[in-house]
Design an enzyme around this catalytic site. Structure first.
Site, PDB file in Angstrom:
ATOM      1  N   THR A 161       0.854  -1.190   0.000  1.00 29.21           N
ATOM      2  CA  THR A 161       0.000   0.000   0.000  1.00 29.21           C
ATOM      3  C   THR A 161       0.884   1.233   0.000  1.00 29.21           C
ATOM      4  O   THR A 161       1.575   1.514   0.986  1.00 29.21           O
ATOM      5  CB  THR A 161      -0.913   0.035   1.244  1.00 29.21           C
ATOM      6  N   LYS A 186      -7.249   1.931  -2.853  1.00 27.01           N
ATOM      7  CA  LYS A 186      -6.852   1.324  -1.576  1.00 27.01           C
ATOM      8  C   LYS A 186      -6.853   2.365  -0.454  1.00 27.01           C
ATOM      9  O   LYS A 186      -7.303   2.104   0.665  1.00 27.01           O
ATOM     10  CB  LYS A 186      -5.463   0.691  -1.743  1.00 27.01           C
ATOM     11  N   LYS A 206      -0.018   5.260   8.395  1.00 28.94           N
ATOM     12  CA  LYS A 206       0.577   5.626   7.097  1.00 28.94           C
ATOM     13  C   LYS A 206      -0.518   5.783   6.033  1.00 28.94           C
ATOM     14  O   LYS A 206      -0.524   6.730   5.243  1.00 28.94           O
ATOM     15  CB  LYS A 206       1.582   4.521   6.714  1.00 28.94           C
TER      16      LYS A 206
HETATM   17  N1  LIG Z   1      -1.292  -6.502   7.528  1.00 26.55           N
HETATM   18  C1  LIG Z   1      -2.409  -6.218   6.851  1.00 26.55           C
HETATM   19  O1  LIG Z   1      -3.529  -6.536   7.301  1.00 26.55           O
HETATM   20  C2  LIG Z   1      -2.375  -5.551   5.530  1.00 26.55           C
HETATM   21  C3  LIG Z   1      -1.275  -4.838   5.093  1.00 26.55           C
HETATM   22  N2  LIG Z   1      -1.304  -4.231   3.872  1.00 26.55           N
HETATM   23  C4  LIG Z   1      -0.156  -3.492   3.369  1.00 26.55           C
HETATM   24  O2  LIG Z   1       0.789  -4.484   2.948  1.00 26.55           O
HETATM   25  C5  LIG Z   1       2.124  -4.033   3.180  1.00 26.55           C
HETATM   26  C6  LIG Z   1       2.838  -5.026   4.086  1.00 26.55           C
HETATM   27  O3  LIG Z   1       2.110  -5.132   5.292  1.00 26.55           O
HETATM   28  P1  LIG Z   1       2.500  -6.167   6.446  1.00 26.55           P
HETATM   29  O4  LIG Z   1       2.929  -7.441   5.857  1.00 26.55           O
HETATM   30  O5  LIG Z   1       1.402  -6.129   7.409  1.00 26.55           O
HETATM   31  O6  LIG Z   1       3.746  -5.398   7.072  1.00 26.55           O
HETATM   32  P2  LIG Z   1       4.949  -5.934   7.976  1.00 26.55           P
HETATM   33  O7  LIG Z   1       5.361  -4.763   8.778  1.00 26.55           O
HETATM   34  O8  LIG Z   1       4.573  -7.195   8.664  1.00 26.55           O
HETATM   35  O9  LIG Z   1       6.087  -6.292   6.891  1.00 26.55           O
HETATM   36  C7  LIG Z   1       6.753  -5.271   6.207  1.00 26.55           C
HETATM   37  C8  LIG Z   1       7.734  -5.867   5.222  1.00 26.55           C
HETATM   38  O10 LIG Z   1       8.427  -4.789   4.567  1.00 26.55           O
HETATM   39  C9  LIG Z   1       9.833  -5.019   4.739  1.00 26.55           C
HETATM   40  N3  LIG Z   1      10.550  -3.737   4.761  1.00 26.55           N
HETATM   41  C10 LIG Z   1      10.314  -2.682   5.569  1.00 26.55           C
HETATM   42  N4  LIG Z   1      11.165  -1.671   5.298  1.00 26.55           N
HETATM   43  C11 LIG Z   1      11.976  -2.130   4.312  1.00 26.55           C
HETATM   44  C12 LIG Z   1      13.057  -1.545   3.590  1.00 26.55           C
HETATM   45  N5  LIG Z   1      13.484  -0.302   3.827  1.00 26.55           N
HETATM   46  N6  LIG Z   1      13.639  -2.291   2.639  1.00 26.55           N
HETATM   47  C13 LIG Z   1      13.217  -3.549   2.375  1.00 26.55           C
HETATM   48  N7  LIG Z   1      12.197  -4.157   3.016  1.00 26.55           N
HETATM   49  C14 LIG Z   1      11.587  -3.444   3.980  1.00 26.55           C
HETATM   50  C15 LIG Z   1       9.953  -5.785   6.016  1.00 26.55           C
HETATM   51  O11 LIG Z   1      11.216  -6.429   6.082  1.00 26.55           O
HETATM   52  P3  LIG Z   1      11.872  -6.864   7.499  1.00 26.55           P
HETATM   53  O12 LIG Z   1      11.267  -8.198   7.829  1.00 26.55           O
HETATM   54  O13 LIG Z   1      13.315  -6.926   7.250  1.00 26.55           O
HETATM   55  O14 LIG Z   1      11.498  -5.792   8.504  1.00 26.55           O
HETATM   56  C16 LIG Z   1       8.797  -6.751   5.850  1.00 26.55           C
HETATM   57  O15 LIG Z   1       9.118  -7.790   4.966  1.00 26.55           O
HETATM   58  C17 LIG Z   1       1.979  -2.617   3.776  1.00 26.55           C
HETATM   59  O16 LIG Z   1       2.062  -1.692   2.739  1.00 26.55           O
HETATM   60  C18 LIG Z   1       0.581  -2.637   4.381  1.00 26.55           C
HETATM   61  O17 LIG Z   1       0.023  -1.346   4.469  1.00 26.55           O
HETATM   62  C19 LIG Z   1      -2.387  -4.332   3.033  1.00 26.55           C
HETATM   63  C20 LIG Z   1      -3.483  -5.029   3.415  1.00 26.55           C
HETATM   64  C21 LIG Z   1      -3.579  -5.649   4.705  1.00 26.55           C
HETATM   65  O1  LIG Z   2      -4.580  -2.490   4.573  1.00 25.23           O
HETATM   66  C1  LIG Z   2      -5.089  -3.274   5.388  1.00 25.23           C
HETATM   67  C2  LIG Z   2      -6.467  -3.654   5.277  1.00 25.23           C
HETATM   68  C3  LIG Z   2      -6.938  -4.568   6.355  1.00 25.23           C
HETATM   69  C4  LIG Z   2      -8.294  -5.105   5.998  1.00 25.23           C
HETATM   70  O2  LIG Z   2      -8.783  -4.856   4.885  1.00 25.23           O
HETATM   71  O3  LIG Z   2      -8.848  -5.807   6.862  1.00 25.23           O
END
Ligand SMILES: NC(=O)C1=CN([C@@H]2O[C@H](COP(=O)(O)OP(=O)(O)OC[C@H]3O[C@@H](n4cnc5c(N)ncnc54)[C@H](OP(=O)(O)O)[C@@H]3O)[C@@H](O)[C@H]2O)C=CC1
Ligand SMILES: O=CCCC(=O)O
Length: 291
Positions: A95, A170, A238
């Site tokens: 996102t 989104k 964010k």
């Molecule tokens: N969780 C949710 O319910 C949902 C999340 N999203 C979106 O999906 C995306 C991921 O979310 P989520 O999995 O929850 O987040 P997490 O915080 O669990 O994971 C983030 C990921 O990004 C990596 N990362 C962070 N900074 C860097 C960097 N500078 N360089 C390289 N890799 C980096 C992390 O690596 P490392 O392990 O090394 O920290 C990790 O793999 C976000 O944009 C979020 O808004 C969308 C829908 C639902």
């Molecule tokens: O970006 C996160 C969305 C979480 C949700 O749709 O439940």
């Protein structure tokens, strides 16, 4: 089909395991490389850098925390740009804002590659169950080619046209969700403080016109002060910030979203950023109720 997968956080881990379960060959990379080990147990291969993954795979998917992470993985040393070329596709499901998606798209296309942004609705459990809602935009040919993967990851995919539309859709959805979460949290607190049983409030809500999946899922855990992260609060804040910027660009007044953003910022300042976004509930408790 063989795909690369960059980013094994809450979402990326669940999504890549799901792809492996459905017979995809997956090569994974994560900034903290040790997080790849669990994926290897599920049958994945490891790429040492984003560039190495792109070199190996025709299609590479990314699921990263925010605009800065999404750009770092593409533009930095050993990044995606070093190996993307004609005949390869890059699909960013993180996102981010429309500007970030467009910047990445232009760079990928300048190297001859194809690009799709494809942020998702749905959280940890829908990601595990292949029940995400995919909001794709960009190269239509790449969209058609990657549909077998989207069909595994999601219950429905939308193709929204030019790059930026996926990010905007989104952000609008998450702006509404973040505002709703704050109204819900205030309602639970008001019920409790005015002598009602908040559990009964959940039952009443569930039978009426504002019944919804989020209240149903988060209500019971919020009442137990339990905020194990499915969607980390720092990411919700964010998304509020990026949605408010989209409102600025389009001169859309959003006082409700602005207030919700303040509550999420307050929660972050209290050290709650890594908990589930429903932990914004705790900000109400942190206020002084002595009068
Ligand atoms: N969780 C949710 O319910 C949902 C999340 N999203 C979106 O999906 C995306 C991921 O979310 P989520 O999995 O929850 O987040 P997490 O915080 O669990 O994971 C983030 C990921 O990004 C990596 N990362 C962070 N900074 C860097 C960097 N500078 N360089 C390289 N890799 C980096 C992390 O690596 P490392 O392990 O090394 O920290 C990790 O793999 C976000 O944009 C979020 O808004 C969308 C829908 C639902
Ligand atoms: O970006 C996160 C969305 C979480 C949700 O749709 O439940």
């Amino acid at each position: 089909m063989e795909v690369g997968f960059l980013g094994l956080g809450i979402m990326g881990k669940a999504m890549s395991i799901n792809l492996l379960r459905h017979g995809f060959k997956v090569t994974v990379w994560n900034r903290t490389l040790s997080k790849c080990d669990e994926l290897v147990e599920h049958g994945a291969s490891i790429g040492e850098t984003p560039a190495a993954v792109v070199k190996k795979c025709k299609y590479t998917i990314a699921m990263l925390s925010d605009p800065s992470a999404a750009q770092s993985v593409v533009f930095d040393k050993d990044g995606v740009l070093e190996q993307i070329s004609s005949g390869k596709g890059y699909i960013d499901m993180s996102t981010v804002d429309a500007e970030t998606a467009s910047k990445i798209s232009e760079a990928i296309k300048a190297k001859g590659g194809d690009f799709l942004e494809a942020p998702v609705s749905g959280s940890k459990k829908p990601a595990e169950d292949g029940q995400l809602v995919i909001l794709a935009a960009g190269d239509k040919a790449l969209y058609d080619e990657i549909l077998p993967a989207f069909d595994v990851l999601g219950k429905k995919s939308f193709y929204l046209g030019e790059v930026g539309n996926g990010a905007k859709m989104k952000l609008v959805v998450n702006m509404i969700m973040g505002s709703m979460m704050n109204a819900f949290s205030e309602g639970l607190t008001l019920a409790e403080r005015s002598g009602l049983n908040p559990g009964t409030l959940l039952d009443v809500l569930d039978l009426g016109a504002i019944s919804n999946g989020m209240f149903k899922l988060k209500g019971p855990t919020m009442l137990k002060n339990s905020y194990s992260p499915a969607f980390p609060l720092k990411h919700q804040q964010k998304d509020m910030r990026l949605a408010l910027a989209l409102g600025d660009e389009n001169a859309v007044s959003m006082p409700v979203a602005a207030a919700a953003n303040e509550a999420f910022k307050k929660a972050r300042s209290l050290g709650l950023g890594d908990l589930d976004f429903s932990a914004v509930h705790e900000t109400l408790k942190a206020l002084d109720h002595s009068t």
